[in-house]
Design a protein around this motif. Structure first.
Motif, short mmCIF file in Angstrom:
data_model
loop_
_atom_site.label_atom_id
_atom_site.label_comp_id
_atom_site.label_asym_id
_atom_site.label_seq_id
_atom_site.Cartn_x
_atom_site.Cartn_y
_atom_site.Cartn_z
N ASP A 149 5.31 9.14 -9.94
CA ASP A 149 6.34 8.13 -9.67
C ASP A 149 6.98 8.34 -8.31
O ASP A 149 7.20 7.38 -7.57
N GLU A 150 7.27 9.59 -7.98
CA GLU A 150 7.86 9.89 -6.68
C GLU A 150 6.88 9.54 -5.56
O GLU A 150 7.25 8.94 -4.55
N GLY A 151 5.61 9.91 -5.73
CA GLY A 151 4.61 9.60 -4.73
C GLY A 151 4.43 8.11 -4.55
O GLY A 151 4.31 7.62 -3.41
N ARG A 152 4.44 7.39 -5.65
CA ARG A 152 4.29 5.93 -5.56
C ARG A 152 5.45 5.30 -4.80
O ARG A 152 5.26 4.41 -3.95
N GLN A 153 6.66 5.79 -5.05
CA GLN A 153 7.84 5.27 -4.38
C GLN A 153 7.76 5.53 -2.87
O GLN A 153 8.05 4.63 -2.06
N ILE A 154 7.37 6.73 -2.50
CA ILE A 154 7.24 7.07 -1.08
C ILE A 154 6.17 6.20 -0.42
O ILE A 154 6.38 5.65 0.67
N PHE A 155 5.03 6.06 -1.08
CA PHE A 155 3.93 5.31 -0.49
C PHE A 155 4.31 3.85 -0.28
O PHE A 155 4.06 3.28 0.80
N HIS A 156 4.92 3.23 -1.27
CA HIS A 156 5.28 1.82 -1.12
C HIS A 156 6.27 1.61 0.02
O HIS A 156 6.23 0.58 0.71
N ALA A 157 7.14 2.59 0.23
CA ALA A 157 8.07 2.49 1.36
C ALA A 157 7.36 2.63 2.70
O ALA A 157 7.82 2.08 3.71
N LEU A 158 6.23 3.33 2.71
CA LEU A 158 5.47 3.53 3.94
C LEU A 158 4.51 2.38 4.25
O LEU A 158 4.05 2.25 5.39
N VAL A 159 4.19 1.56 3.27
CA VAL A 159 3.17 0.52 3.47
C VAL A 159 3.49 -0.40 4.64
O VAL A 159 2.60 -0.69 5.46
N PRO A 160 4.72 -0.92 4.81
CA PRO A 160 4.97 -1.78 5.98
C PRO A 160 4.68 -1.07 7.30
O PRO A 160 4.15 -1.68 8.23
N GLN A 161 5.03 0.21 7.40
CA GLN A 161 4.75 0.98 8.60
C GLN A 161 3.25 1.09 8.83
O GLN A 161 2.76 0.92 9.96
N ILE A 162 2.50 1.40 7.79
CA ILE A 162 1.05 1.53 7.91
C ILE A 162 0.43 0.21 8.34
O ILE A 162 -0.44 0.16 9.22
N GLN A 163 0.88 -0.87 7.74
CA GLN A 163 0.31 -2.18 8.08
C GLN A 163 0.58 -2.56 9.53
O GLN A 163 -0.30 -3.05 10.23
N LEU A 164 1.79 -2.30 10.01
CA LEU A 164 2.10 -2.61 11.41
C LEU A 164 1.31 -1.72 12.36
O LEU A 164 0.93 -2.16 13.45
N ALA A 165 1.05 -0.48 11.96
CA ALA A 165 0.33 0.45 12.83
C ALA A 165 -1.10 -0.01 13.11
O ALA A 165 -1.70 0.44 14.10
N PHE A 166 -1.63 -0.88 12.25
CA PHE A 166 -3.00 -1.35 12.43
C PHE A 166 -3.07 -2.88 12.56
O PHE A 166 -4.15 -3.46 12.43
N ALA A 167 -1.93 -3.50 12.86
CA ALA A 167 -1.91 -4.96 13.01
C ALA A 167 -2.66 -5.40 14.26
O ALA A 167 -3.12 -6.53 14.36
N GLU A 168 -2.78 -4.50 15.25
CA GLU A 168 -3.55 -4.72 16.46
C GLU A 168 -4.32 -3.43 16.74
O GLU A 168 -4.05 -2.39 16.11
#
Length: 297
Positions: free
Chosen positions: A234-253
């Motif tokens: 549960d803790e890992g899932r919470q951390i990961f979902h918070a990081l998803v926008p950052q990950i997506q922007l890092a590879f948007a270009e």
């Protein structure tokens, strides 16, 4: 035997007025050591090695190794392991480069399939085997068909796993079947190379990730790894979902333009790349600046 578990940062190469910015590079290495990352990958795709001449590559690696080794001067710490990218499609030249690297205190070499030429799978096996034979250090296979034009088929990976110096794979092929088969086989440590697959790879039994998006907020990626390896789903899932926008922007270009824009917005580097790579677009940079403002340097 090296351990390729945990979060590894594939370091950018900072530039200032067209030259390598070694001061910024040293600061980044210290930053990631303090964040608790497992290791660094030097001169990989994110480091723009194709735009560096041989002398610049050697100088970049020397700077990274010096700071990574200095980390061990504190009795409470260890030297930060450094993987070194070796790429190309001329086996003999790559073998010569690996023989140079044999003299350095590195954790291993990260090697992609020969790009552009698209050899048959038996040629890929012979290529990697020749390079692993030449290496005094462990070898991490880099399966990234979107860049090389050829993927490492599962049978090829399992054949190469029998080589005593081939110890891990950076898995960027996007095949869940292959990822699971490698984890079940157990001979290669499986590192997620597509950052959005970090959570699923770790949950499936992978050993970690080489994650470009972890340049920013690396502590959160380390916390994610620790939570999942300790069974705190549960803790890992919470951390990961918070990081998803950052990950997506890092590879948007194209990588590493977004990562450099974010690091520039938070004061770590100048927003410079070398052609043919260009800076992130104004629209994406605006979003990255806003992201950086949510947790400043």
């Amino acid at each position: 035997m090296s351990d390729f578990s945990g979060i590894w940062i594939p370091l950018i190469t900072p530039f200032a007025d067209g030259a390598v910015d070694h001061a910024a590079l040293r600061a980044l290495v210290r930053r990631y050591a303090d964040a608790g990352v497992a290791g660094l990958a030097a001169l990989g795709t994110t480091g723009e090695p194709a735009t560096l001449d041989a002398a610049e590559q050697d100088a970049v690696l020397a700077t990274i190794l010096a700071v990574a080794q200095a980390n061990a001067t504190d009795a409470q710490r260890r030297a930060l392991p450094v993987l070194v990218g070796v790429s190309g499609n001329h086996t003999a030249s790559m073998r010569a480069r690996i023989e140079q690297l044999n003299l350095l205190p590195i954790a291993g070499v990260l090697i992609a399939a020969p790009y552009y030429t698209r050899p048959a799978q038996d040629g890929i096996v012979a290529h990697f085997s020749a390079l692993a034979d030449a290496s005094a250090h462990p070898v991490v296979l880099y399966d990234i068909p979107q860049r090389t034009g050829v993927r490492l088929e599962l049978d090829t990976l399992l054949t190469l796993a029998a080589h005593p110096r081939i110890q891990a794979v950076k898995d960027c092929a996007g095949s869940l079947d292959t990822t699971l088969a490698l984890v079940r086989d157990g001979r290669l440590q499986v590192l997620a190379g597509n950052d959005l697959e970090l959570f699923s790879t770790l949950c499936a039994g992978g050993s970690g990730a080489i994650a470009a998006s972890a340049h920013w907020r690396p502590e959160r990626f380390v916390a994610l790894y620790r939570a999942l390896t300790e069974g705190k789903l549960d803790e890992g899932r919470q951390i990961f979902h918070a990081l998803v926008p950052q990950i997506q922007l890092a590879f948007a270009e194209p990588n590493p333009a977004p990562v450099k824009a974010l690091l520039a917005a938070t004061g770590w580097v100048r927003n410079e790349l070398r052609l043919p790579m260009t800076r992130a677009s104004a629209a994406l940079t605006e979003r990255l600046v806003a992201l950086g403002e949510t947790q400043p340097r």
